[in-house]
Write a protein that holds these residues in place. Structure first.
Motif, mmCIF file in Angstrom:
data_model
loop_
_atom_site.group_PDB
_atom_site.id
_atom_site.type_symbol
_atom_site.label_atom_id
_atom_site.label_comp_id
_atom_site.label_asym_id
_atom_site.label_seq_id
_atom_site.Cartn_x
_atom_site.Cartn_y
_atom_site.Cartn_z
ATOM 1 N N LEU A 137 48.972 51.595 28.062
ATOM 2 C CA LEU A 137 49.141 51.297 29.493
ATOM 3 C C LEU A 137 50.098 50.124 29.720
ATOM 4 N N SER A 138 50.121 49.199 28.769
ATOM 5 C CA SER A 138 50.965 48.017 28.980
ATOM 6 C C SER A 138 52.449 48.361 28.964
ATOM 7 N N SER A 139 52.803 49.465 28.298
ATOM 8 C CA SER A 139 54.224 49.829 28.227
ATOM 9 C C SER A 139 54.680 50.610 29.458
ATOM 10 N N SER A 140 53.735 50.957 30.346
ATOM 11 C CA SER A 140 54.105 51.753 31.519
ATOM 12 C C SER A 140 54.265 50.867 32.761
ATOM 13 N N ALA A 141 54.643 51.512 33.887
ATOM 14 C CA ALA A 141 54.838 50.747 35.127
ATOM 15 C C ALA A 141 53.501 50.292 35.694
ATOM 16 N N CYS A 142 52.470 51.081 35.485
ATOM 17 C CA CYS A 142 51.143 50.726 35.987
ATOM 18 C C CYS A 142 50.100 51.634 35.359
ATOM 19 N N TRP A 143 48.855 51.505 35.809
ATOM 20 C CA TRP A 143 47.757 52.318 35.302
ATOM 21 C C TRP A 143 47.963 53.775 35.672
ATOM 22 N N PHE A 144 47.077 54.615 35.129
ATOM 23 C CA PHE A 144 47.155 56.067 35.334
ATOM 24 C C PHE A 144 47.009 56.441 36.811
ATOM 25 N N TYR A 145 46.152 55.720 37.554
ATOM 26 C CA TYR A 145 45.998 56.045 38.977
ATOM 27 C C TYR A 145 46.302 54.850 39.870
ATOM 28 N N MET A 146 45.631 54.727 41.003
ATOM 29 C CA MET A 146 46.104 53.794 42.033
ATOM 30 C C MET A 146 45.542 52.380 41.959
ATOM 31 N N TYR A 147 45.112 51.945 40.795
ATOM 32 C CA TYR A 147 44.578 50.591 40.693
ATOM 33 C C TYR A 147 45.245 49.886 39.521
ATOM 34 N N GLN A 148 45.583 48.616 39.729
ATOM 35 C CA GLN A 148 46.230 47.863 38.664
ATOM 36 C C GLN A 148 45.644 46.453 38.594
ATOM 37 N N PRO A 149 44.701 46.214 37.675
ATOM 38 C CA PRO A 149 44.188 44.852 37.518
ATOM 39 C C PRO A 149 45.206 43.983 36.778
ATOM 40 N N LYS A 193 38.794 40.289 23.456
ATOM 41 C CA LYS A 193 37.769 40.856 24.339
ATOM 42 C C LYS A 193 38.391 41.315 25.654
ATOM 43 N N GLN A 194 39.342 40.509 26.182
ATOM 44 C CA GLN A 194 39.999 40.873 27.447
ATOM 45 C C GLN A 194 40.804 42.158 27.307
ATOM 46 N N THR A 208 41.602 49.303 22.736
ATOM 47 C CA THR A 208 42.830 48.526 22.497
ATOM 48 C C THR A 208 44.045 49.441 22.553
ATOM 49 N N LEU A 209 43.903 50.638 21.969
ATOM 50 C CA LEU A 209 44.995 51.618 21.988
ATOM 51 C C LEU A 209 45.355 51.990 23.427
ATOM 52 N N SER A 212 48.342 38.727 26.347
ATOM 53 C CA SER A 212 48.999 39.247 25.139
ATOM 54 C C SER A 212 49.655 40.615 25.360
ATOM 55 N N LEU A 213 49.329 41.292 26.463
ATOM 56 C CA LEU A 213 49.910 42.623 26.703
ATOM 57 C C LEU A 213 51.100 42.572 27.645
ATOM 58 N N ARG A 214 51.359 41.406 28.230
ATOM 59 C CA ARG A 214 52.405 41.342 29.265
ATOM 60 C C ARG A 214 53.785 41.635 28.691
#
Lengths: 41, 214
Positions: A20-32, B23-24, A14-15, A37-39
């Motif tokens: 990650l939700s506060s950044s522009a994208c994930w650490f590397y080249m993939y963004q699911p 869970k998500q 969760t941490l 609730s994180l948007r």
């Protein structure tokens, strides 16, 4: 013990998700797609 | 990896009585952790064998941390992202290690690093942050914060490179480490451009073809 370990994994994941939700994208080249609730657009 | 993360998250969620949204979130965080671990472990093994571990770790963390604020092109699947990341980290780290490894190359290395940093600053100023379909960025305050973080991160990398180059006459290895910081900034700012996105999508298609063949 098993429940404690699961709780720890859950907290760490969760941490990571919140950080990650506060950044522009994930650490590397993939963004699911983010969970609703994180948007933070 | 995503499926594995989802399975683990479901298992944990069911045991702890979490709802679907919780869970998500856990699955999302776990996918990121698992992907990072896969890239870290495989890049470490390759670089330890090749003797360029330090350059490899600089590349891994410098690209990753800069990407968090500048955004940029993305792969369509986690597998192609993981493979591309490992290849990118290993190839760039090896190039830096084997081509920038003597004190006689200090001045050319400094010029290369300076050129890359100027280009990276220009591209970040013009384009950052670049969002993606799965994570659009529209809030002006978020855009402002990400742009500020992008320049701060680049400034830290530039200072690291300068410090490493200043002490490079005592240890030539510091030159390749300084250049790796510049390469990481150059690569990540290139990923902000349309050409970068076209390259990533072309490599994505290659992986798709391989997947269809097997």
């Amino acid at each position: 013990m098993k429940i404690k370990l699961m709780g720890l994994v859950s907290v760490l994941a969760t941490l990571a998700a919140v950080v990650l939700s506060s950044s522009a994208c994930w650490f590397y080249m993939y963004q699911p797609e983010e969970p609703a609730s994180l948007r933070d657009r | 990896m995503e499926k594995l993360a989802k399975r683990i998250a479901d298992l944990i969620g069911n045991s702890l009585g979490q709802d679907d949204e919780q869970k998500q979130v856990v699955a999302y965080g776990l996918s990121a952790i698992l992907q990072f671990l896969a890239i870290f472990v495989i890049s470490s093994v390759i670089s330890l064998i090749g003797g360029f571990f330090l350059e490899s770790m600089i590349m891994l963390f410098a690209v990753g941390l800069l990407k968090r604020s500048v955004g940029g092109a993305h792969s369509s699947t986690m597998l192609s992202c993981t493979i591309m990341s490992i290849l990118n980290i290993s190839i760039v780290a090896a190039l830096a290690h084997y081509f920038f490894n003597s004190s006689s190359i200090l001045i050319p290395a400094s010029l290369v690093a300076a050129f890359i940093y100027i280009t990276a600053l220009f591209l970040v100023y013009k384009l950052a942050p670049v969002d993606s379909g799965n994570k659009p960025i529209v809030k002006p305050e978020k855009i402002k914060r990400l742009r500020r973080n992008s320049f701060l991160t680049l400034a830290v990398y530039i200072l690291f490179s300068i410090a490493l180059l200043l002490f490079a006459n005592k240890n030539a290895r510091l030159i390749s480490m300084a250049v790796t910081f510049a390469f990481a900034s150059g690569w990540q700012s290139f990923m902000l451009t349309r050409v970068g996105a076209v390259l990533i999508h072309a490599i994505d298609k290659l992986f798709d073809k391989e997947k269809t063949r097997t």
